[in-house]
Design a protein around this motif. Structure first.
Motif, PDB file in Angstrom:
ATOM      1  N   PRO A  57       0.810  -1.211   0.000  1.00  0.00           N
ATOM      2  CA  PRO A  57       0.000   0.000   0.000  1.00  0.00           C
ATOM      3  C   PRO A  57       0.849   1.270   0.000  1.00  0.00           C
ATOM      4  N   LYS A  58       0.285   2.320  -0.558  1.00  0.00           N
ATOM      5  CA  LYS A  58       0.882   3.638  -0.538  1.00  0.00           C
ATOM      6  C   LYS A  58      -0.189   4.630  -0.116  1.00  0.00           C
ATOM      7  N   TYR A  59       0.208   5.666   0.653  1.00  0.00           N
ATOM      8  CA  TYR A  59      -0.760   6.640   1.150  1.00  0.00           C
ATOM      9  C   TYR A  59      -0.242   8.063   1.015  1.00  0.00           C
ATOM     10  N   ALA A  60      -1.167   8.958   0.771  1.00  0.00           N
ATOM     11  CA  ALA A  60      -0.853  10.368   0.874  1.00  0.00           C
ATOM     12  C   ALA A  60      -0.640  10.701   2.346  1.00  0.00           C
ATOM     13  N   ASP A  61       0.209  11.680   2.615  1.00  0.00           N
ATOM     14  CA  ASP A  61       0.498  12.038   4.008  1.00  0.00           C
ATOM     15  C   ASP A  61      -0.758  12.423   4.771  1.00  0.00           C
ATOM     16  N   SER A  62      -1.715  13.030   4.080  1.00  0.00           N
ATOM     17  CA  SER A  62      -2.920  13.534   4.738  1.00  0.00           C
ATOM     18  C   SER A  62      -3.811  12.426   5.295  1.00  0.00           C
ATOM     19  N   VAL A  63      -3.640  11.204   4.820  1.00  0.00           N
ATOM     20  CA  VAL A  63      -4.510  10.112   5.275  1.00  0.00           C
ATOM     21  C   VAL A  63      -3.735   8.988   5.960  1.00  0.00           C
ATOM     22  N   LYS A  64      -2.428   9.094   5.954  1.00  0.00           N
ATOM     23  CA  LYS A  64      -1.593   8.038   6.531  1.00  0.00           C
ATOM     24  C   LYS A  64      -1.940   7.844   7.998  1.00  0.00           C
ATOM     25  N   GLY A  65      -2.121   6.595   8.390  1.00  0.00           N
ATOM     26  CA  GLY A  65      -2.474   6.280   9.768  1.00  0.00           C
ATOM     27  C   GLY A  65      -3.962   6.274  10.035  1.00  0.00           C
ATOM     28  N   ARG A  66      -4.750   6.783   9.101  1.00  0.00           N
ATOM     29  CA  ARG A  66      -6.215   6.805   9.273  1.00  0.00           C
ATOM     30  C   ARG A  66      -6.918   5.941   8.239  1.00  0.00           C
ATOM     31  N   PHE A  67      -6.373   5.873   7.038  1.00  0.00           N
ATOM     32  CA  PHE A  67      -6.985   5.106   5.946  1.00  0.00           C
ATOM     33  C   PHE A  67      -6.177   3.843   5.685  1.00  0.00           C
ATOM     34  N   THR A  68      -6.884   2.784   5.288  1.00  0.00           N
ATOM     35  CA  THR A  68      -6.234   1.530   4.923  1.00  0.00           C
ATOM     36  C   THR A  68      -6.806   1.037   3.604  1.00  0.00           C
ATOM     37  N   ILE A  69      -5.925   0.825   2.648  1.00  0.00           N
ATOM     38  CA  ILE A  69      -6.334   0.307   1.353  1.00  0.00           C
ATOM     39  C   ILE A  69      -6.079  -1.193   1.321  1.00  0.00           C
ATOM     40  N   SER A  70      -6.964  -1.916   0.662  1.00  0.00           N
ATOM     41  CA  SER A  70      -6.770  -3.359   0.517  1.00  0.00           C
ATOM     42  C   SER A  70      -7.430  -3.818  -0.774  1.00  0.00           C
ATOM     43  N   ARG A  71      -7.050  -5.002  -1.201  1.00  0.00           N
ATOM     44  CA  ARG A  71      -7.636  -5.536  -2.423  1.00  0.00           C
ATOM     45  C   ARG A  71      -7.913  -7.019  -2.252  1.00  0.00           C
ATOM     46  N   ASP A  72      -8.988  -7.471  -2.870  1.00  0.00           N
ATOM     47  CA  ASP A  72      -9.354  -8.884  -2.878  1.00  0.00           C
ATOM     48  C   ASP A  72      -9.294  -9.330  -4.330  1.00  0.00           C
ATOM     49  N   ASN A  73      -8.231 -10.008  -4.688  1.00  0.00           N
ATOM     50  CA  ASN A  73      -8.060 -10.404  -6.090  1.00  0.00           C
ATOM     51  C   ASN A  73      -9.029 -11.515  -6.497  1.00  0.00           C
ATOM     52  N   ALA A  74      -9.518 -12.267  -5.539  1.00  0.00           N
ATOM     53  CA  ALA A  74     -10.490 -13.308  -5.861  1.00  0.00           C
ATOM     54  C   ALA A  74     -11.852 -12.712  -6.193  1.00  0.00           C
ATOM     55  N   GLU A  75     -12.171 -11.589  -5.573  1.00  0.00           N
ATOM     56  CA  GLU A  75     -13.469 -10.934  -5.780  1.00  0.00           C
ATOM     57  C   GLU A  75     -13.373  -9.707  -6.688  1.00  0.00           C
ATOM     58  N   ASN A  76     -12.165  -9.421  -7.188  1.00  0.00           N
ATOM     59  CA  ASN A  76     -11.969  -8.234  -8.038  1.00  0.00           C
ATOM     60  C   ASN A  76     -12.510  -6.971  -7.380  1.00  0.00           C
ATOM     61  N   THR A  77     -12.169  -6.797  -6.125  1.00  0.00           N
ATOM     62  CA  THR A  77     -12.707  -5.667  -5.377  1.00  0.00           C
ATOM     63  C   THR A  77     -11.594  -4.939  -4.648  1.00  0.00           C
ATOM     64  N   LEU A  78     -11.708  -3.630  -4.646  1.00  0.00           N
ATOM     65  CA  LEU A  78     -10.784  -2.746  -3.951  1.00  0.00           C
ATOM     66  C   LEU A  78     -11.526  -2.110  -2.783  1.00  0.00           C
ATOM     67  N   TYR A  79     -10.823  -1.904  -1.681  1.00  0.00           N
ATOM     68  CA  TYR A  79     -11.439  -1.310  -0.499  1.00  0.00           C
ATOM     69  C   TYR A  79     -10.619  -0.131   0.004  1.00  0.00           C
ATOM     70  N   LEU A  80     -11.313   0.759   0.706  1.00  0.00           N
ATOM     71  CA  LEU A  80     -10.641   1.828   1.437  1.00  0.00           C
ATOM     72  C   LEU A  80     -11.360   1.992   2.768  1.00  0.00           C
ATOM     73  N   GLN A  81     -10.712   1.548   3.821  1.00  0.00           N
ATOM     74  CA  GLN A  81     -11.235   1.733   5.176  1.00  0.00           C
ATOM     75  C   GLN A  81     -10.780   3.097   5.662  1.00  0.00           C
ATOM     76  N   MET A  82     -11.738   3.933   6.022  1.00  0.00           N
ATOM     77  CA  MET A  82     -11.433   5.294   6.442  1.00  0.00           C
ATOM     78  C   MET A  82     -11.872   5.472   7.887  1.00  0.00           C
ATOM     79  N   ASN A  83     -10.927   5.715   8.750  1.00  0.00           N
ATOM     80  CA  ASN A  83     -11.200   5.926  10.164  1.00  0.00           C
ATOM     81  C   ASN A  83     -10.830   7.332  10.574  1.00  0.00           C
ATOM     82  N   ASP A  84     -11.358   7.750  11.710  1.00  0.00           N
ATOM     83  CA  ASP A  84     -11.059   9.083  12.245  1.00  0.00           C
ATOM     84  C   ASP A  84     -11.242  10.154  11.172  1.00  0.00           C
ATOM     85  N   LEU A  85     -12.378  10.112  10.522  1.00  0.00           N
ATOM     86  CA  LEU A  85     -12.633  11.032   9.424  1.00  0.00           C
ATOM     87  C   LEU A  85     -12.708  12.470   9.906  1.00  0.00           C
ATOM     88  N   LYS A  86     -12.259  13.369   9.048  1.00  0.00           N
ATOM     89  CA  LYS A  86     -12.229  14.791   9.350  1.00  0.00           C
ATOM     90  C   LYS A  86     -13.035  15.553   8.303  1.00  0.00           C
TER      91      LYS A  86
END
Length: 123
Positions: A57-86
């Motif tokens: 994963p790679k993150y912009a500084d503005s979201v580092k530590g709050r957002f988590t990107i992940s991918r499920d190659n079996a389901e062809n799906t991309l995710y973005l978990q966003m916590n502590d939203l501002k």
């Protein structure tokens, strides 16, 4: 044809969480770098996060530590978990696909885009 469909946006209060999803079809998903971008009203689209084909994963500084990107190659799906939203996270969020194992942050380097999902964070 290539299709990217985002979902999961909504309205939350500051400090809340959302999980965005992007369903991808029409490409060999596991061979694509995938990215998340966002565009606030009146501003340019900006890179948020990307995930390489090896799952790095790679993150912009503005979201580092709050957002988590992940991918499920079996389901062809991309995710973005966003916590502590501002409130400054408020934007339309887009997923994008790049047919390369090297992820870039330039919007022009991604040929395929979804239609976007709106995220609104109130203070």
């Amino acid at each position: 044809q290539v299709q990217l469909v985002e979902s999961g946006g909504g309205s939350v209060q500051a400090g809340g969480s959302l999980r965005l999803s992007c369903a991808v079809s029409g490409v060999t998903y596991r061979r694509y770098c995938m990215g998340w971008f966002r565009q606030a009203a009146g501003k340019q689209r900006q890179w948020v996060s990307a995930i390489l084909i090896d799952g790095s994963p790679k993150y912009a500084d503005s979201v580092k530590g709050r957002f988590t990107i992940s991918r499920d190659n079996a389901e062809n799906t991309l995710y973005l978990q966003m916590n502590d939203l501002k409130p400054e996270d408020t934007a339309m969020y887009y997923c994008a696909a790049r047919p390369d194992d090297y992820c870039l942050i330039l919007t022009s380097s991604y040929p395929f885009w979804g239609q976007g999902t709106q995220v609104t964070v109130s203070s």
